[in-house]
Design an enzyme around this catalytic site. Structure first.
Site, short mmCIF file in Angstrom:
data_model
loop_
_atom_site.label_atom_id
_atom_site.label_comp_id
_atom_site.label_asym_id
_atom_site.label_seq_id
_atom_site.Cartn_x
_atom_site.Cartn_y
_atom_site.Cartn_z
N TYR A 1 47.29 61.58 93.18
CA TYR A 1 45.92 60.98 92.98
C TYR A 1 46.22 60.02 94.66
CZ TYR A 1 41.55 58.57 92.01
OH TYR A 1 40.37 58.13 91.64
N LYS B 1 39.31 63.38 96.62
CA LYS B 1 39.77 63.75 97.67
C LYS B 1 38.74 64.25 98.92
CE LYS B 1 44.07 63.89 95.86
NZ LYS B 1 43.52 62.43 96.24
N HIS C 1 43.63 48.99 94.49
CA HIS C 1 43.33 49.79 92.91
C HIS C 1 44.76 49.87 92.73
CE1 HIS C 1 39.30 49.58 91.52
NE2 HIS C 1 39.54 48.59 92.38
N TYR D 1 37.64 57.59 84.04
CA TYR D 1 37.35 58.86 83.83
C TYR D 1 37.16 59.06 82.38
CZ TYR D 1 38.73 59.47 88.82
OH TYR D 1 38.50 59.52 90.30
N PRO E 1 34.38 66.38 93.27
CA PRO E 1 34.80 65.27 93.50
C PRO E 1 35.76 64.38 92.88
CG PRO E 1 32.33 65.16 92.92
CD PRO E 1 32.70 67.05 92.68
P1 RFL Z 1 30.40 65.74 106.82
O1 RFL Z 1 30.50 64.08 106.13
O2 RFL Z 1 29.22 66.53 106.11
O3 RFL Z 1 29.80 65.41 108.22
C1 RFL Z 1 29.09 66.31 108.83
C2 RFL Z 1 28.44 66.18 109.88
O4 RFL Z 1 27.88 67.17 110.64
C3 RFL Z 1 26.57 67.36 110.68
N1 RFL Z 1 26.07 68.91 110.96
C4 RFL Z 1 25.86 69.08 112.16
N2 RFL Z 1 25.82 68.39 113.59
C5 RFL Z 1 25.08 69.19 114.36
N3 RFL Z 1 24.94 70.40 114.41
C6 RFL Z 1 24.97 71.11 113.19
N4 RFL Z 1 24.73 72.22 112.90
C7 RFL Z 1 25.12 70.57 112.34
N5 RFL Z 1 26.00 70.68 110.77
C8 RFL Z 1 26.45 69.64 109.99
C9 RFL Z 1 26.02 66.77 109.57
O5 RFL Z 1 25.21 65.73 109.68
C10 RFL Z 1 27.24 65.94 109.37
O6 RFL Z 1 26.39 64.60 109.32
O7 RFL Z 1 31.69 66.31 106.88
P2 RFL Z 1 33.25 65.75 107.14
O8 RFL Z 1 33.08 64.66 108.28
O9 RFL Z 1 34.04 67.14 106.96
O10 RFL Z 1 33.38 64.29 105.06
C11 RFL Z 1 34.26 64.97 104.94
C12 RFL Z 1 33.16 63.64 103.80
O11 RFL Z 1 31.78 63.47 103.73
C13 RFL Z 1 33.65 64.40 101.60
O12 RFL Z 1 34.47 66.07 101.85
C14 RFL Z 1 33.17 63.06 100.93
O13 RFL Z 1 31.84 63.14 100.86
C15 RFL Z 1 33.74 64.37 99.69
N6 RFL Z 1 33.59 63.36 98.21
C16 RFL Z 1 34.67 62.57 98.35
N7 RFL Z 1 35.62 62.44 99.07
C17 RFL Z 1 37.00 61.42 98.88
O14 RFL Z 1 37.76 61.03 99.60
N8 RFL Z 1 36.69 60.81 97.67
C18 RFL Z 1 36.08 59.97 97.08
O15 RFL Z 1 35.47 59.45 96.31
C19 RFL Z 1 34.74 61.49 96.73
N9 RFL Z 1 33.78 61.10 96.51
C20 RFL Z 1 32.95 63.64 97.38
C21 RFL Z 1 32.68 62.28 96.63
C22 RFL Z 1 31.34 63.92 97.78
C23 RFL Z 1 30.20 63.65 97.12
N10 RFL Z 1 29.50 64.02 97.56
C24 RFL Z 1 28.00 64.59 97.58
C25 RFL Z 1 29.47 66.01 98.10
C26 RFL Z 1 31.45 62.05 95.96
C27 RFL Z 1 29.85 63.08 96.57
C28 RFL Z 1 28.87 62.67 95.20
C1 PHB Z 2 32.97 57.71 93.66
O1 PHB Z 2 33.01 55.91 93.37
O2 PHB Z 2 32.24 58.05 94.39
C2 PHB Z 2 34.19 58.14 93.23
C3 PHB Z 2 35.46 57.86 93.62
C4 PHB Z 2 36.05 58.41 92.24
C5 PHB Z 2 35.93 59.67 92.24
C6 PHB Z 2 34.87 60.37 92.92
C7 PHB Z 2 33.35 59.92 93.50
O3 PHB Z 2 36.35 60.66 91.84
#
Ligand code: RFL
Ligand code: PHB
Length: 388
Positions: free
Chosen positions: A383, A296, A72, A200, A292
């Site tokens: 971004y 980031k 994008h 957005y 989110p």
């Molecule tokens: P994770 O993905 O939470 O993975 C951590 C892992 O550790 C395990 N765990 C354990 N294992 C052993 N012993 C324990 N005691 C443990 N406790 C936990 C868990 O089961 C898990 O598998 O962290 P990590 O690897 O640091 O990754 C971070 C990302 O997952 C997170 O920052 C992103 O998903 C955030 N996020 C977004 N980030 C972006 O860069 N771009 C996006 O567009 C974006 N959209 C989002 C998001 C997060 C969202 N939610 C639901 C929080 C959209 C949403 C809706």
């Molecule tokens: C997503 O596609 O899940 C998404 C994209 C952009 C954002 C947050 C989530 O800022």
């Protein structure tokens, strides 16, 4: 059992770090609390910065992303006064990649399998010991049996609810937090995306986001009160509300269908400092959370992995002092993304109690973004990702 780096958590941070270290000849063991299918079932991030995609390629798992990911060049912002676009490529010469976290995680698992890396799933009661000595170790249970893993270093990649951060004495960490008074209700549906790029939307009824995973898979979000429950929202109610908040033209042409996944995520900014305790290093969501809005979270996890990988490589090469800079280097970039995602959140959402003055300031911010190239350049730079 003995390894060089014990990695707690098999999410994107833990798997990417493990993959990079293994390829550099450094042994790891990943301890993950959940099953693989549980980890792969979580629908999360969708937008990757170039720093993140470059690191995935460097880890040898960029092939499918480069085939299936969508580049994008910009993004759309919608306001009560209409929709405008910020052109990342024109403003700062950068782009982002739309490729889901689920796919990234799948590719990382495949790459780890291919090199025979050790990932222990369903590791229960993981505990960290002797972190401030030069012989730390980790204990855990699996299938009712206790295990001990000796190591040189521990990487805490276990997310916000993990045990790594809690293993640092409370009086040795400083936590910074902002909890936002709303959540995001997300829906994944097998429908064509509403537009070519993300939208957005700032709307009087609340924020909305139109995103995607691929040409047949869409991801949408609505700002909702924290008191709302997923069960309160039928698919029909979701689509009706989304149509109200998106520009009329987009809403008219939008394809709808049954939701494949529906969940509510609270919004929070959180940082713990420092990200090191003796031989333990915190990585990704274990150390920080962003709302989110700026996309980031996963990208910050990748930059932490980059800094820690470099430092560990130097340490195993004889330069242990390289690890001293990890926390400060990572935090410098983290606070940049904290500021940006807080700002994106504050200009796009409706806050309870928001008065006419707040409203006018929000409109003025968005008008600047629409009309000033310098404002667009700052947004585009943040971004698409601050430099590593
Ligand atoms: P994770 O993905 O939470 O993975 C951590 C892992 O550790 C395990 N765990 C354990 N294992 C052993 N012993 C324990 N005691 C443990 N406790 C936990 C868990 O089961 C898990 O598998 O962290 P990590 O690897 O640091 O990754 C971070 C990302 O997952 C997170 O920052 C992103 O998903 C955030 N996020 C977004 N980030 C972006 O860069 N771009 C996006 O567009 C974006 N959209 C989002 C998001 C997060 C969202 N939610 C639901 C929080 C959209 C949403 C809706
Ligand atoms: C997503 O596609 O899940 C998404 C994209 C952009 C954002 C947050 C989530 O800022």
């Amino acid at each position: 059992m003995r390894t060089q780096v014990a990695i707690i958590g098999g999410g994107p941070s833990g798997l990417l770090l493990s993959q990079l270290l293994n390829r550099a000849g450094i042994e790891t063991v990943v301890l993950e609390r959940q099953t693989r299918s549980y980890v792969l079932g979580r629908i999360r991030a969708g937008v990757l910065e170039r720093g993140c995609t470059d690191l995935l390629r460097r880890a040898g798992c960029g092939a499918r992303m480069d085939n299936e990911g969508i580049i994008h060049d910009g993004t759309n912002l919608s306001t009560v006064n209409g929709m405008f676009r910020v052109d990342f490529k024109a403003r700062v010469g950068e782009t982002v990649m739309v490729y889901g976290q689920t796919e990234v995680t799948q590719d990382l698992y495949a790459a780890q399998d291919a090199i025979g890396a050790t990932i222990v799933h369903e590791a229960q009661n993981v505990a960290l010991h002797d972190l401030t000595t030069d012989a730390p170790y980790v204990t855990y249970e699996k299938d009712g049996r206790s295990h001990r893993l000796d190591c040189d270093y521990v990487a805490g990649c276990d997310g916000f609810h993990g045990i790594s951060r809690q293993s640092i004495p409370a009086d040795r960490r400083t936590e910074y937090e902002r909890v936002y008074p709303f959540g995001w209700l997300g829906v994944l549906s097998r429908t064509a995306p509403a537009a070519e790029e993300l939208i957005y939307a700032n709307h009087p009824r609340g924020f909305a986001l139109a995103s995607m995973r691929n040409p047949q898979l869409s991801r949408y979000y609505l700002q909702v009160p924290l008191s709302d429950k997923v069960e309160d929202w039928t698919d029909q109610a979701f689509w009706d509300e989304l149509r109200r908040r998106l520009p009329a033209k987009v809403a008219e042409g939008m394809e709808t269908g049954p939701s494949i996944e529906k969940s509510i995520a609270p919004l929070r900014s959180f940082v713990t400092e420092p990200m090191r305790w003796g031989r333990l290093f915190l990585v990704g969501d274990a150390a920080h959370i962003v709302p989110p809005t700026g996309a980031k979270g996963l990208n910050l996890a990748a930059s932490d992995v980059h800094y820690l990988f470099e430092a560990l490589q130097a340490a195993f090469g004889g330069d242990a002092a390289a690890l001293d800079g990890y926390s400060d280097r990572a935090l410098r970039r983290i606070w940049g993304a904290m500021r940006f995602s807080w700002w994106m959140t504050s200009i796009l959402h409706r806050f309870p109690g928001q008065d006419d003055f707040d409203q006018k300031i929000q409109e003025a911010e968005l008008y600047q973004l629409e009309t000033l190239e310098s404002a667009q350049a700052a947004m585009a730079r943040n971004y698409t990702g601050l430099p590593y």
